[in-house]
Design an enzyme around this catalytic site. Structure first.
Site, PDB file in Angstrom:
ATOM      1  N   HIS A  48      20.870 -24.257  77.185  1.00  0.00           N
ATOM      2  CA  HIS A  48      21.900 -24.301  77.789  1.00  0.00           C
ATOM      3  C   HIS A  48      21.524 -24.536  79.454  1.00  0.00           C
ATOM      4  O   HIS A  48      20.418 -24.456  79.780  1.00  0.00           O
ATOM      5  CB  HIS A  48      22.517 -22.841  77.662  1.00  0.00           C
ATOM      6  CG  HIS A  48      21.657 -21.378  77.940  1.00  0.00           C
ATOM      7  ND1 HIS A  48      21.224 -21.054  76.735  1.00  0.00           N
ATOM      8  CD2 HIS A  48      21.284 -21.317  79.012  1.00  0.00           C
ATOM      9  CE1 HIS A  48      20.793 -20.029  77.061  1.00  0.00           C
ATOM     10  NE2 HIS A  48      20.382 -20.175  78.388  1.00  0.00           N
TER      11      HIS A  48
HETATM   12  C1  T46 Z   1      18.723 -17.823  79.789  1.00  0.00           C
HETATM   13  C2  T46 Z   1      17.569 -17.688  78.865  1.00  0.00           C
HETATM   14  C3  T46 Z   1      16.376 -17.726  79.657  1.00  0.00           C
HETATM   15  C4  T46 Z   1      24.087 -10.403  76.272  1.00  0.00           C
HETATM   16  O1  T46 Z   1      25.148  -9.843  75.677  1.00  0.00           O
HETATM   17  N1  T46 Z   1      23.773  -9.965  77.430  1.00  0.00           N
HETATM   18  C5  T46 Z   1      22.810 -10.647  78.081  1.00  0.00           C
HETATM   19  O2  T46 Z   1      22.523 -10.373  79.265  1.00  0.00           O
HETATM   20  C6  T46 Z   1      22.091 -11.906  77.676  1.00  0.00           C
HETATM   21  C7  T46 Z   1      20.956 -12.553  78.449  1.00  0.00           C
HETATM   22  C8  T46 Z   1      22.488 -12.209  76.317  1.00  0.00           C
HETATM   23  N2  T46 Z   1      23.566 -11.494  76.003  1.00  0.00           N
HETATM   24  C9  T46 Z   1      23.922 -12.034  74.523  1.00  0.00           C
HETATM   25  C10 T46 Z   1      24.554 -13.323  74.432  1.00  0.00           C
HETATM   26  C11 T46 Z   1      24.134 -13.948  72.994  1.00  0.00           C
HETATM   27  O3  T46 Z   1      25.073 -13.302  71.955  1.00  0.00           O
HETATM   28  O4  T46 Z   1      22.806 -12.099  73.616  1.00  0.00           O
HETATM   29  C12 T46 Z   1      22.957 -13.187  72.990  1.00  0.00           C
HETATM   30  C13 T46 Z   1      21.675 -14.127  72.800  1.00  0.00           C
HETATM   31  O5  T46 Z   1      21.887 -14.974  74.075  1.00  0.00           O
HETATM   32  P1  T46 Z   1      21.177 -16.423  74.040  1.00  0.00           P
HETATM   33  O6  T46 Z   1      21.591 -17.168  72.865  1.00  0.00           O
HETATM   34  O7  T46 Z   1      21.819 -17.056  75.289  1.00  0.00           O
HETATM   35  O8  T46 Z   1      19.869 -16.241  74.291  1.00  0.00           O
HETATM   36  P2  T46 Z   1      18.630 -17.376  74.742  1.00  0.00           P
HETATM   37  O9  T46 Z   1      17.338 -16.411  74.591  1.00  0.00           O
HETATM   38  O10 T46 Z   1      19.008 -18.709  74.198  1.00  0.00           O
HETATM   39  O11 T46 Z   1      19.140 -17.490  76.385  1.00  0.00           O
HETATM   40  C14 T46 Z   1      18.578 -16.017  77.110  1.00  0.00           C
HETATM   41  C15 T46 Z   1      19.593 -15.967  78.146  1.00  0.00           C
HETATM   42  O12 T46 Z   1      20.825 -15.699  77.585  1.00  0.00           O
HETATM   43  C16 T46 Z   1      19.711 -17.202  79.206  1.00  0.00           C
HETATM   44  O13 T46 Z   1      20.894 -16.810  80.245  1.00  0.00           O
HETATM   45  O14 T46 Z   1      18.831 -18.520  80.688  1.00  0.00           O
HETATM   46  O15 T46 Z   1      17.465 -16.400  77.826  1.00  0.00           O
END
Ligand code: T46
Length: 140
Positions: A48
């Site tokens: 993303h």
């Molecule tokens: C990024 C990379 C480096 C929350 O509820 N609060 C939060 O502060 C974050 C970061 C995530 N979430 C929830 C959103 C999703 O339901 O946690 C779940 C997993 O998030 P995501 O699939 O976006 O995780 P990554 O590891 O792909 O990405 C994360 C960050 O979301 C993103 O901003 O830049 O780490």
């Protein structure tokens, strides 16, 4: 490449301490901290870009490859040094690939969590790059 070297205080007898401060060492105020752990080797997360969010990433334990793509140029940065991190600015498609089981990715962010700041579709990202979305910050 937006790597930032952190201060490293200590020695091999007693260990090391690294630190950074918002504004003074990274170019934004810190509103949120999160960390990703328990990830098996080989897993790729991310896929993303952010519309506005600025983030600083570092790996206090292990080895993680960060791939960055601004829609024109791609680069990969290895995070495996606890006294070094990278700035991931808005408008960068990014992925994080775990090189070692249980590597830990720590992140500080310039804003609170907001799902509407995410672009999770690569074609949408490329379209916004072409439209100059990140060249006209007053529009968002
Ligand atoms: C990024 C990379 C480096 C929350 O509820 N609060 C939060 O502060 C974050 C970061 C995530 N979430 C929830 C959103 C999703 O339901 O946690 C779940 C997993 O998030 P995501 O699939 O976006 O995780 P990554 O590891 O792909 O990405 C994360 C960050 O979301 C993103 O901003 O830049 O780490």
């Amino acid at each position: 490449m937006n790597t930032i070297d952190l201060r490293k205080v200590g020695n091999h007898s007693v260990g090391f301490l690294s630190f950074f401060e918002g504004i003074n060492h990274i170019p934004f105020d810190i509103k949120r901290v999160y960390y990703i752990y328990g990830v098996p080797k080989g897993i790729v997360r991310g896929h993303h870009a952010h519309k506005n969010l600025l983030q600083f990433l570092w790996c206090p334990y292990g080895s993680i490859i960060i791939a960055l793509d601004n829609g024109v140029k791609k680069e990969k940065i290895l995070l495996d040094n606890p006294s070094e991190g990278i700035l991931v600015e808005n408008g960068l498609w990014h992925t994080m690939q775990w090189g070692i089981d249980n590597s830990v990715l720590c992140v500080v962010a310039s804003d609170y969590y907001d799902e509407s700041d995410y672009i999770r579709n690569y074609d949408d990202f490329l379209r916004l790059v072409k439209e100059g979305y990140w060249n006209e910050p007053e529009k968002h």
